[in-house]
Design an enzyme around this catalytic site. Structure first.
Site, PDB file in Angstrom:
ATOM      1  N   CYS A   1      32.582  12.066  93.797  1.00  0.00           N
ATOM      2  CA  CYS A   1      31.355  11.304  93.631  1.00  0.00           C
ATOM      3  C   CYS A   1      31.714   9.818  93.665  1.00  0.00           C
ATOM      4  CB  CYS A   1      30.653  11.668  92.332  1.00  0.00           C
ATOM      5  SG  CYS A   1      31.624  11.438  90.831  1.00  0.00           S
TER       6      CYS A   1
ATOM      7  N   HIS B   1      41.913   9.227  85.908  1.00  0.00           N
ATOM      8  CA  HIS B   1      41.291   8.849  87.185  1.00  0.00           C
ATOM      9  C   HIS B   1      41.626   7.391  87.500  1.00  0.00           C
ATOM     10  CE1 HIS B   1      38.419   8.006  90.260  1.00  0.00           C
ATOM     11  NE2 HIS B   1      37.342   7.856  89.513  1.00  0.00           N
TER      12      HIS B   1
ATOM     13  N   CYS C   1      35.160   5.037  93.677  1.00  0.00           N
ATOM     14  CA  CYS C   1      36.079   6.112  93.291  1.00  0.00           C
ATOM     15  C   CYS C   1      36.647   6.915  94.454  1.00  0.00           C
ATOM     16  CB  CYS C   1      35.380   7.063  92.325  1.00  0.00           C
ATOM     17  SG  CYS C   1      34.924   6.286  90.756  1.00  0.00           S
TER      18      CYS C   1
END
Length: 402
Positions: free
Chosen positions: A388, A358, A91
């Site tokens: 994260c 996202h 991510c």
């Protein structure tokens, strides 16, 4: 070392990451190509000056496979001398790509570079590239592997966040995102996605649900309860954290990040590079770093990487005007705010991934651009961007206006 400056940034709107999403018919390469074209054209950029393009992509398979960045560079019509490289740190790939590009500038290797990322989650399903960590028992068992949703619920359990807490945060994210769009805060950053005829396909973030309230969220069942209880993953986490009696499952689709398609790009350069482009810098990359964190709870990396980065930069929490933390799950942000006693009016002030989505490999570049625009709008100076990361990691970057 040379300073690395941010000269501009753009992003696509985020399209709903399903077959009925507006960007489903747009390939990964076309998304990346579009932002490269936009950042070139709006800055009248001579692409022979670009030393490298670094893009994140978390599932680089099928049409997004190989080195999608080089393909997008060519399709965007950049000079053939411009190389491209794709990287993956889950991510944080988009932010890491900006940091990698900045590092080359700081080292004196490059004078002009573009960092960013792309992900088409409606076309290339999440996890399509596979993953050695959960698939290989010799890696999964000793590191207490569980899916991320279990980790998010484990954070809520460990640090005392209730279902009402995470839902209230999600409602606020939706409100902030809607207000930001209404006030035009994103207008200078958006590169509308167009078809081959130049007609606009999407010019706004499609995932938002501004009417979300506590009552509507209360009707949703916890997404990871069955996986945790019937799938045995709760037991794995309780072996790792025996002080807990059970895992309290509080997350669902409404308080977790949305699955979306999108791409973003950040134009970087040295002082010399900026002069060659005829551009004035908007901000400086002050510092950045990465860290590993405990992989079962997995998503607490933003706390430890921020501690590391502030020490590295000789700064305190109080020195940061705005924080931007990817809203992977509500508990991730709540834990970050708790750890540093950060008031809600200093973090994710324009909303975040719970509302807008996202797009994995692109998100880090997108949220860096969002917080830079907001620093300028508020006439503030310094921001910290962090995410994260799967398998227990964290990435963080500090920028300051110039």
């Amino acid at each position: 070392m040379a300073d690395a400056y941010i000269y501009d940034h753009v992003r696509t709107p985020r399209g709903r990451g399903k077959k009925d999403g507006s960007l489903h018919e747009v390939t990964s390469n076309a998304l990346a190509t579009g932002v490269l074209e936009n950042i070139r054209d709006r800055n009248e950029l001579d692409t022979t000056l670009v030393d490298d393009v670094v893009f994140g992509c978390v599932d680089p398979v099928k049409e997004a496979g190989g080195d999608i960045t080089r393909t997008a560079v060519l399709q965007a019509g950049y000079d053939e001398s411009v190389p491209g490289v794709q990287l993956n740190r889950y991510c944080s790939s988009g932010l890491d790509s900006v940091n990698f590009a900045a590092a080359k500038i700081m080292a004196g290797v490059d004078d002009v570079a573009i960092g960013g990322g792309v992900e088409s989650m409606s076309r290339i399903g999440i996890g399509a590239a596979g993953n050695a960590w959960p698939m290989d028992p010799s890696a999964a068992l000793p590191s207490y592997f569980v899916p991320q949703g279990i980790s998010a619920d484990l954070i809520a359990t460990q640090y005392g966040f209730s279902r009402d807490d995470v839902d209230a945060y999600a409602v606020e994210s939706q409100k902030r995102a809607a207000k930001s769009w209404e006030e035009g805060r994103f207008k200078n950053a958006i590169a509308p996605v167009k078809d081959v005829n130049g007609l606009t396909i999407l010019d706004h973030d499609e995932h938002m649900r501004p009417s979300t309230d506590m009552q509507s969220l209360a009707s949703l069942n916890a997404s990871f309860a069955m996986m945790g209880e019937m799938g045995g993953f709760d037991g794995v986490s309780l072996q790792r954290y025996p002080q807990l009696e059970e895992v309290n499952h509080v997350h669902h689709a409404g308080n977790s990040s949305g699955i979306v398609d999108g791409s973003g790009a950040v134009l970087l350069g040295s002082e010399k590079g900026g002069k060659s482009m005829g551009l004035k810098p908007r901000a400086r990359i002050k510092a950045f770093t990465n860290i590993g964190s405990e992989p079962n709870i997995m998503l607490t990396g933003p706390v430890s990487v921020t501690e590391k980065l502030l020490k590295q930069a000789d700064m305190k929490v109080e020195d940061i005007d705005l924080f931007e933390l990817n809203e992977a799950f509500a508990s991730v942000v709540l834990r970050f705010m708790q750890a540093f006693e950060i008031p809600h009016d200093k973090i994710n002030v324009c909303g975040g991934a719970i509302a807008m989505g996202h797009p994995l490999g692109a998100t880090g570049a997108m949220i860096l651009g969002t917080v830079l625009d907001e620093l300028e709008r508020r006439d503030q100076n310094t921001a910290l961007i962090t995410l994260c990361v799967g398998a227990g990691m964290g990435t963080a970057t500090i920028i300051e206006r110039v």
